[in-house]
Scaffold this motif. Structure first.
Motif, PDB file in Angstrom:
ATOM      1  N   PHE A   1      54.505  40.628  57.364  1.00  0.00           N
ATOM      2  CA  PHE A   1      53.577  39.659  57.943  1.00  0.00           C
ATOM      3  C   PHE A   1      53.435  39.909  59.442  1.00  0.00           C
ATOM      4  CE2 PHE A   1      52.177  35.577  59.579  1.00  0.00           C
ATOM      5  CZ  PHE A   1      51.252  35.163  58.642  1.00  0.00           C
ATOM      6  N   ARG A   2      54.555  40.183  60.101  1.00  0.00           N
ATOM      7  CA  ARG A   2      54.516  40.477  61.541  1.00  0.00           C
ATOM      8  C   ARG A   2      53.699  41.739  61.814  1.00  0.00           C
ATOM      9  NH1 ARG A   2      59.999  38.840  60.835  1.00  0.00           N
ATOM     10  NH2 ARG A   2      60.290  36.792  61.769  1.00  0.00           N
ATOM     11  N   ASP A   3      53.912  42.762  60.993  1.00  0.00           N
ATOM     12  CA  ASP A   3      53.150  43.998  61.145  1.00  0.00           C
ATOM     13  C   ASP A   3      51.657  43.746  60.939  1.00  0.00           C
ATOM     14  OD1 ASP A   3      55.526  45.357  61.590  1.00  0.00           O
ATOM     15  OD2 ASP A   3      55.643  46.156  59.539  1.00  0.00           O
ATOM     16  N   LEU A   4      51.339  42.917  59.968  1.00  0.00           N
ATOM     17  CA  LEU A   4      49.954  42.585  59.680  1.00  0.00           C
ATOM     18  C   LEU A   4      49.324  41.847  60.863  1.00  0.00           C
ATOM     19  CD1 LEU A   4      47.993  42.876  57.284  1.00  0.00           C
ATOM     20  CD2 LEU A   4      48.688  40.592  56.567  1.00  0.00           C
ATOM     21  N   SER A   5      50.080  40.941  61.469  1.00  0.00           N
ATOM     22  CA  SER A   5      49.592  40.226  62.650  1.00  0.00           C
ATOM     23  C   SER A   5      49.309  41.199  63.785  1.00  0.00           C
ATOM     24  CB  SER A   5      50.612  39.182  63.111  1.00  0.00           C
ATOM     25  OG  SER A   5      50.714  38.143  62.181  1.00  0.00           O
ATOM     26  N   SER A   6      50.173  42.175  63.922  1.00  0.00           N
ATOM     27  CA  SER A   6      49.977  43.199  64.945  1.00  0.00           C
ATOM     28  C   SER A   6      48.722  44.022  64.658  1.00  0.00           C
ATOM     29  CB  SER A   6      51.206  44.101  65.008  1.00  0.00           C
ATOM     30  OG  SER A   6      51.020  45.131  65.932  1.00  0.00           O
ATOM     31  N   ASP A   7      48.521  44.375  63.390  1.00  0.00           N
ATOM     32  CA  ASP A   7      47.307  45.105  62.998  1.00  0.00           C
ATOM     33  C   ASP A   7      46.058  44.304  63.355  1.00  0.00           C
ATOM     34  OD1 ASP A   7      48.916  47.082  61.931  1.00  0.00           O
ATOM     35  OD2 ASP A   7      48.532  46.543  59.832  1.00  0.00           O
ATOM     36  N   LEU A   8      46.096  43.006  63.110  1.00  0.00           N
ATOM     37  CA  LEU A   8      44.956  42.156  63.430  1.00  0.00           C
ATOM     38  C   LEU A   8      44.727  42.104  64.937  1.00  0.00           C
ATOM     39  CD1 LEU A   8      42.685  40.271  62.604  1.00  0.00           C
ATOM     40  CD2 LEU A   8      44.351  38.394  62.547  1.00  0.00           C
ATOM     41  N   ASP A   9      45.790  41.983  65.710  1.00  0.00           N
ATOM     42  CA  ASP A   9      45.657  41.985  67.172  1.00  0.00           C
ATOM     43  C   ASP A   9      44.976  43.259  67.659  1.00  0.00           C
ATOM     44  OD1 ASP A   9      46.853  39.497  67.431  1.00  0.00           O
ATOM     45  OD2 ASP A   9      48.844  40.326  67.888  1.00  0.00           O
ATOM     46  N   ILE A  10      45.395  44.383  67.110  1.00  0.00           N
ATOM     47  CA  ILE A  10      44.808  45.674  67.496  1.00  0.00           C
ATOM     48  C   ILE A  10      43.326  45.704  67.138  1.00  0.00           C
ATOM     49  CG2 ILE A  10      44.793  48.149  66.979  1.00  0.00           C
ATOM     50  CD1 ILE A  10      47.916  47.852  66.646  1.00  0.00           C
ATOM     51  N   LEU A  11      43.007  45.260  65.934  1.00  0.00           N
ATOM     52  CA  LEU A  11      41.620  45.247  65.490  1.00  0.00           C
ATOM     53  C   LEU A  11      40.765  44.367  66.402  1.00  0.00           C
ATOM     54  CD1 LEU A  11      39.742  46.196  63.072  1.00  0.00           C
ATOM     55  CD2 LEU A  11      40.132  43.904  62.176  1.00  0.00           C
ATOM     56  N   LEU A  12      41.260  43.188  66.704  1.00  0.00           N
ATOM     57  CA  LEU A  12      40.505  42.265  67.563  1.00  0.00           C
ATOM     58  C   LEU A  12      40.339  42.827  68.971  1.00  0.00           C
ATOM     59  CD1 LEU A  12      42.073  38.878  66.414  1.00  0.00           C
ATOM     60  CD2 LEU A  12      39.835  39.821  65.788  1.00  0.00           C
ATOM     61  N   ASN A  13      41.381  43.442  69.490  1.00  0.00           N
ATOM     62  CA  ASN A  13      41.306  44.015  70.832  1.00  0.00           C
ATOM     63  C   ASN A  13      40.362  45.210  70.902  1.00  0.00           C
ATOM     64  OD1 ASN A  13      43.088  42.164  71.982  1.00  0.00           O
ATOM     65  ND2 ASN A  13      44.864  43.423  71.521  1.00  0.00           N
ATOM     66  N   ASN A  14      40.240  45.939  69.794  1.00  0.00           N
ATOM     67  CA  ASN A  14      39.390  47.124  69.784  1.00  0.00           C
ATOM     68  C   ASN A  14      37.933  46.840  69.409  1.00  0.00           C
ATOM     69  OD1 ASN A  14      41.518  48.764  70.536  1.00  0.00           O
ATOM     70  ND2 ASN A  14      42.051  49.300  68.429  1.00  0.00           N
ATOM     71  N   PHE A  15      37.658  45.625  68.992  1.00  0.00           N
ATOM     72  CA  PHE A  15      36.308  45.303  68.531  1.00  0.00           C
ATOM     73  C   PHE A  15      35.262  45.583  69.604  1.00  0.00           C
ATOM     74  CE2 PHE A  15      32.777  42.263  68.254  1.00  0.00           C
ATOM     75  CZ  PHE A  15      32.199  42.720  67.082  1.00  0.00           C
TER      76      PHE A  15
END
Length: 101
Positions: free
Chosen positions: A37-51
């Motif tokens: 779940f923590r890794d998934l949250s990190s993936d989402l942060d990266i995606l949002l930051n790269n949008f």
């Protein structure tokens, strides 16, 4: 959100220790899933930051981003569903178990 999910698991673990409906293995599995779940949250942060850096006119790149967003959302749903299932198992019997103890 990870801390809140961990808090929910802690509550379920404490309640379950009084009635022993959910197996220790089921609870342990959910605690282990917290790292995913923590890794998934990190993936989402990266995606949002790269949008903002994605070319919105590049259909392939936008589609890749949307597919990744879909993967993240559905995996979050799965994690919450797993914890919800544990909650439901305890909810169905807790009151009767403690009242008949």
């Amino acid at each position: 959100m990870e801390k809140k999910l961990e808090g929910i698991l802690s509550i379920l673990d404490k309640l379950n220790s009084r009635i022993n409906i959910v197996t220790k293995e089921d609870l342990d599995e959910q605690y282990e899933n917290l790292e995913d779940f923590r890794d998934l949250s990190s993936d989402l942060d990266i995606l949002l930051n790269n949008f903002s850096s994605i070319n919105k006119d590049d259909g392939e790149k936008v589609e890749e981003m949307l597919f990744e967003l879909h993967r993240i959302i559905t995996t979050f749903e799965w994690h919450f569903s797993e914890v919800s299932d544990l909650n439901t198992k305890i909810l169905k019997v807790y009151k009767d178990k403690i009242n008949n103890a």
